[in-house]
Design a protein around this motif. Structure first.
Motif, PDB file in Angstrom:
ATOM      1  N   LYS A  91      36.846 -34.494   0.844  1.00  0.00           N
ATOM      2  CA  LYS A  91      36.996 -33.154   1.407  1.00  0.00           C
ATOM      3  C   LYS A  91      38.238 -33.178   2.285  1.00  0.00           C
ATOM      4  O   LYS A  91      38.442 -34.111   3.065  1.00  0.00           O
ATOM      5  N   PRO A  92      39.122 -32.165   2.146  1.00  0.00           N
ATOM      6  CA  PRO A  92      40.340 -32.203   2.952  1.00  0.00           C
ATOM      7  C   PRO A  92      40.027 -32.095   4.447  1.00  0.00           C
ATOM      8  O   PRO A  92      39.086 -31.419   4.837  1.00  0.00           O
ATOM      9  N   TRP A  93      40.813 -32.796   5.248  1.00  0.00           N
ATOM     10  CA  TRP A  93      40.661 -32.636   6.701  1.00  0.00           C
ATOM     11  C   TRP A  93      41.521 -31.448   7.135  1.00  0.00           C
ATOM     12  O   TRP A  93      42.392 -30.982   6.391  1.00  0.00           O
ATOM     13  N   ILE A  94      41.234 -30.939   8.328  1.00  0.00           N
ATOM     14  CA  ILE A  94      41.867 -29.680   8.757  1.00  0.00           C
ATOM     15  C   ILE A  94      42.830 -29.911   9.920  1.00  0.00           C
ATOM     16  O   ILE A  94      42.457 -30.489  10.941  1.00  0.00           O
ATOM     17  N   LEU A  95      44.053 -29.444   9.724  1.00  0.00           N
ATOM     18  CA  LEU A  95      45.069 -29.494  10.780  1.00  0.00           C
ATOM     19  C   LEU A  95      45.180 -28.106  11.402  1.00  0.00           C
ATOM     20  O   LEU A  95      45.322 -27.110  10.689  1.00  0.00           O
ATOM     21  N   GLY A  96      45.067 -28.038  12.718  1.00  0.00           N
ATOM     22  CA  GLY A  96      45.296 -26.763  13.400  1.00  0.00           C
ATOM     23  C   GLY A  96      46.770 -26.649  13.740  1.00  0.00           C
ATOM     24  O   GLY A  96      47.355 -27.578  14.294  1.00  0.00           O
ATOM     25  N   LEU A  97      47.389 -25.536  13.383  1.00  0.00           N
ATOM     26  CA  LEU A  97      48.811 -25.315  13.689  1.00  0.00           C
ATOM     27  C   LEU A  97      48.902 -24.147  14.653  1.00  0.00           C
ATOM     28  O   LEU A  97      48.424 -23.050  14.355  1.00  0.00           O
ATOM     29  N   THR A  98      49.479 -24.390  15.820  1.00  0.00           N
ATOM     30  CA  THR A  98      49.555 -23.319  16.806  1.00  0.00           C
ATOM     31  C   THR A  98      50.890 -23.365  17.535  1.00  0.00           C
ATOM     32  O   THR A  98      51.677 -24.292  17.364  1.00  0.00           O
ATOM     33  N   GLY A  99      51.112 -22.342  18.349  1.00  0.00           N
ATOM     34  CA  GLY A  99      52.346 -22.252  19.126  1.00  0.00           C
ATOM     35  C   GLY A  99      52.414 -20.864  19.720  1.00  0.00           C
ATOM     36  O   GLY A  99      51.792 -19.939  19.195  1.00  0.00           O
ATOM     37  N   GLY A 100      53.111 -20.726  20.801  1.00  0.00           N
ATOM     38  CA  GLY A 100      53.233 -19.418  21.444  1.00  0.00           C
ATOM     39  C   GLY A 100      54.028 -18.456  20.586  1.00  0.00           C
ATOM     40  O   GLY A 100      54.634 -18.841  19.581  1.00  0.00           O
ATOM     41  N   TYR A 103      44.935 -32.279   2.810  1.00  0.00           N
ATOM     42  CA  TYR A 103      44.571 -31.689   4.100  1.00  0.00           C
ATOM     43  C   TYR A 103      44.901 -30.206   4.024  1.00  0.00           C
ATOM     44  O   TYR A 103      45.685 -29.781   3.166  1.00  0.00           O
ATOM     45  N   ALA A 104      44.252 -29.417   4.863  1.00  0.00           N
ATOM     46  CA  ALA A 104      44.498 -27.972   4.872  1.00  0.00           C
ATOM     47  C   ALA A 104      44.904 -27.575   6.292  1.00  0.00           C
ATOM     48  O   ALA A 104      44.622 -28.299   7.252  1.00  0.00           O
ATOM     49  N   ILE A 105      45.561 -26.435   6.411  1.00  0.00           N
ATOM     50  CA  ILE A 105      46.062 -26.020   7.729  1.00  0.00           C
ATOM     51  C   ILE A 105      45.465 -24.683   8.137  1.00  0.00           C
ATOM     52  O   ILE A 105      45.459 -23.730   7.358  1.00  0.00           O
ATOM     53  N   LEU A 106      44.988 -24.648   9.372  1.00  0.00           N
ATOM     54  CA  LEU A 106      44.557 -23.394   9.978  1.00  0.00           C
ATOM     55  C   LEU A 106      45.658 -22.979  10.949  1.00  0.00           C
ATOM     56  O   LEU A 106      45.906 -23.661  11.941  1.00  0.00           O
ATOM     57  N   VAL A 107      46.355 -21.888  10.613  1.00  0.00           N
ATOM     58  CA  VAL A 107      47.432 -21.390  11.471  1.00  0.00           C
ATOM     59  C   VAL A 107      46.838 -20.355  12.415  1.00  0.00           C
ATOM     60  O   VAL A 107      46.261 -19.366  11.968  1.00  0.00           O
ATOM     61  N   HIS A 141      40.129 -24.435  17.621  1.00  0.00           N
ATOM     62  CA  HIS A 141      40.537 -25.846  17.481  1.00  0.00           C
ATOM     63  C   HIS A 141      39.331 -26.721  17.151  1.00  0.00           C
ATOM     64  O   HIS A 141      39.478 -27.824  16.629  1.00  0.00           O
ATOM     65  N   ARG A 142      38.105 -26.221  17.436  1.00  0.00           N
ATOM     66  CA  ARG A 142      36.904 -27.003  17.110  1.00  0.00           C
ATOM     67  C   ARG A 142      36.678 -27.100  15.596  1.00  0.00           C
ATOM     68  O   ARG A 142      35.901 -27.920  15.140  1.00  0.00           O
ATOM     69  N   LEU A 143      37.347 -26.235  14.832  1.00  0.00           N
ATOM     70  CA  LEU A 143      37.226 -26.306  13.368  1.00  0.00           C
ATOM     71  C   LEU A 143      38.176 -27.357  12.790  1.00  0.00           C
ATOM     72  O   LEU A 143      38.177 -27.609  11.595  1.00  0.00           O
ATOM     73  N   THR A 144      39.036 -27.932  13.632  1.00  0.00           N
ATOM     74  CA  THR A 144      40.098 -28.818  13.130  1.00  0.00           C
ATOM     75  C   THR A 144      39.875 -30.264  13.567  1.00  0.00           C
ATOM     76  O   THR A 144      39.154 -30.521  14.531  1.00  0.00           O
ATOM     77  N   GLN A 145      40.540 -31.187  12.847  1.00  0.00           N
ATOM     78  CA  GLN A 145      40.453 -32.614  13.229  1.00  0.00           C
ATOM     79  C   GLN A 145      41.711 -33.066  13.978  1.00  0.00           C
ATOM     80  O   GLN A 145      41.746 -34.134  14.560  1.00  0.00           O
ATOM     81  N   ARG A 146      42.757 -32.239  13.898  1.00  0.00           N
ATOM     82  CA  ARG A 146      44.033 -32.626  14.512  1.00  0.00           C
ATOM     83  C   ARG A 146      44.789 -31.347  14.822  1.00  0.00           C
ATOM     84  O   ARG A 146      44.628 -30.356  14.117  1.00  0.00           O
ATOM     85  N   VAL A 147      45.625 -31.367  15.867  1.00  0.00           N
ATOM     86  CA  VAL A 147      46.363 -30.149  16.249  1.00  0.00           C
ATOM     87  C   VAL A 147      47.860 -30.440  16.314  1.00  0.00           C
ATOM     88  O   VAL A 147      48.288 -31.416  16.947  1.00  0.00           O
ATOM     89  N   LEU A 148      48.625 -29.590  15.627  1.00  0.00           N
ATOM     90  CA  LEU A 148      50.091 -29.645  15.689  1.00  0.00           C
ATOM     91  C   LEU A 148      50.573 -28.429  16.480  1.00  0.00           C
ATOM     92  O   LEU A 148      50.258 -27.293  16.130  1.00  0.00           O
ATOM     93  N   LEU A 149      51.307 -28.692  17.546  1.00  0.00           N
ATOM     94  CA  LEU A 149      51.834 -27.608  18.378  1.00  0.00           C
ATOM     95  C   LEU A 149      53.314 -27.418  18.081  1.00  0.00           C
ATOM     96  O   LEU A 149      54.093 -28.382  18.139  1.00  0.00           O
ATOM     97  N   VAL A 150      53.694 -26.195  17.729  1.00  0.00           N
ATOM     98  CA  VAL A 150      55.115 -25.860  17.596  1.00  0.00           C
ATOM     99  C   VAL A 150      55.535 -25.307  18.955  1.00  0.00           C
ATOM    100  O   VAL A 150      54.978 -24.319  19.431  1.00  0.00           O
ATOM    101  N   ARG A 153      43.359 -40.362   7.162  1.00  0.00           N
ATOM    102  CA  ARG A 153      42.015 -40.092   6.655  1.00  0.00           C
ATOM    103  C   ARG A 153      41.297 -39.295   7.744  1.00  0.00           C
ATOM    104  O   ARG A 153      41.183 -39.778   8.874  1.00  0.00           O
ATOM    105  N   GLY A 154      40.847 -38.117   7.431  1.00  0.00           N
ATOM    106  CA  GLY A 154      40.128 -37.321   8.429  1.00  0.00           C
ATOM    107  C   GLY A 154      40.976 -36.948   9.633  1.00  0.00           C
ATOM    108  O   GLY A 154      40.472 -36.728  10.723  1.00  0.00           O
TER     109      GLY A 154
END
Length: 203
Positions: free
Chosen positions: A3-12, A109-113, A123-132, A199-200
């Motif tokens: 199952k793909p893990w989820i990356l959260g992508l956020t930024g102001g 992996y999939a991304i939640l923008v 962010h609780r839906l994600t396993q990792r967070v990328l901040l722009v 992984r995850g």
């Protein structure tokens, strides 16, 4: 298949997260945009729209029955209680919508923008967070140019969004977007190759 893990992508606002998201998408990563999910849940015929009209009155609807976003935005910007009421109605529905779309991902992996990844608890839906990230002066400049809005309006939006410190606390990775588009794309590709080894969401 894992199952793909989820990356959260956020930024102001004006940080460039849309450009980053678009390039991840070009690389074949499954993307879900929380803003789009927020639009879907208030489409005519969906229960949320009826509740909003009932609560705020029909002047938040356009003649064709669609939500009048500008009218609603004005009502909630002026009144924190109304904003909280709206958020408590919409956030769970948006969360369900997002989860359904993420479940369809076929990429490793999939991304939640989401601009409000931290504030909304998404962010609780994600396993990792990328901040722009971008310097505030640059965020204001970009947003004024893109949306042709006055600086005061951009400042007001920045105030409602989580502070940079708050976002940095949740971020596993930070992409500082203060150079050109070619550099940004190269950074996205570097991150993508790194993410494919995880992984995850964890090294």
């Amino acid at each position: 298949m894992n199952k793909p893990w989820i990356l959260g992508l956020t930024g102001g606002i004006g940080s460039g997260k849309s450009a980053v998201a678009a390039h991840f998408s070009d690389l074949g990563v499954h993307l879900v945009d929380a803003d789009q999910a927020a639009r879907w849940v208030v489409e005519p015929g969906r229960p949320a729209l009826a509740k909003i009209a009932e609560h705020f009155g029909s002047d938040v609807l356009q003649a064709d029955g669609q939500l009048d976003r500008a009218a609603l935005r004005q009502r909630i910007f002026e009144n924190a209680d109304e904003r909280r009421w709206l958020e408590s109605l919409l956030h769970p529905l948006i969360g369900q919508e997002i989860s359904q779309y993420l479940a369809r991902a076929e990429s490793p992996y999939a991304i939640l923008v989401s601009p409000l990844l931290v504030e909304s608890g998404q962010h609780r839906l994600t396993q990792r967070v990328l901040l722009v990230d971008a310097p505030e002066a640059m965020q204001i400049q970009r947003t004024m140019q893109r949306d042709t809005v006055p600086e005061e309006q951009v400042q007001a939006i920045l105030k409602v969004q989580a502070s940079r410190e708050e976002r940095l606390k949740h971020a596993h990775d930070v992409l500082l977007n203060d150079r050109g588009l070619d550099w940004l794309r190269a950074e996205v590709e570097r991150l993508h190759n790194f993410y494919l080894t995880l992984r995850g969401g964890q090294p």
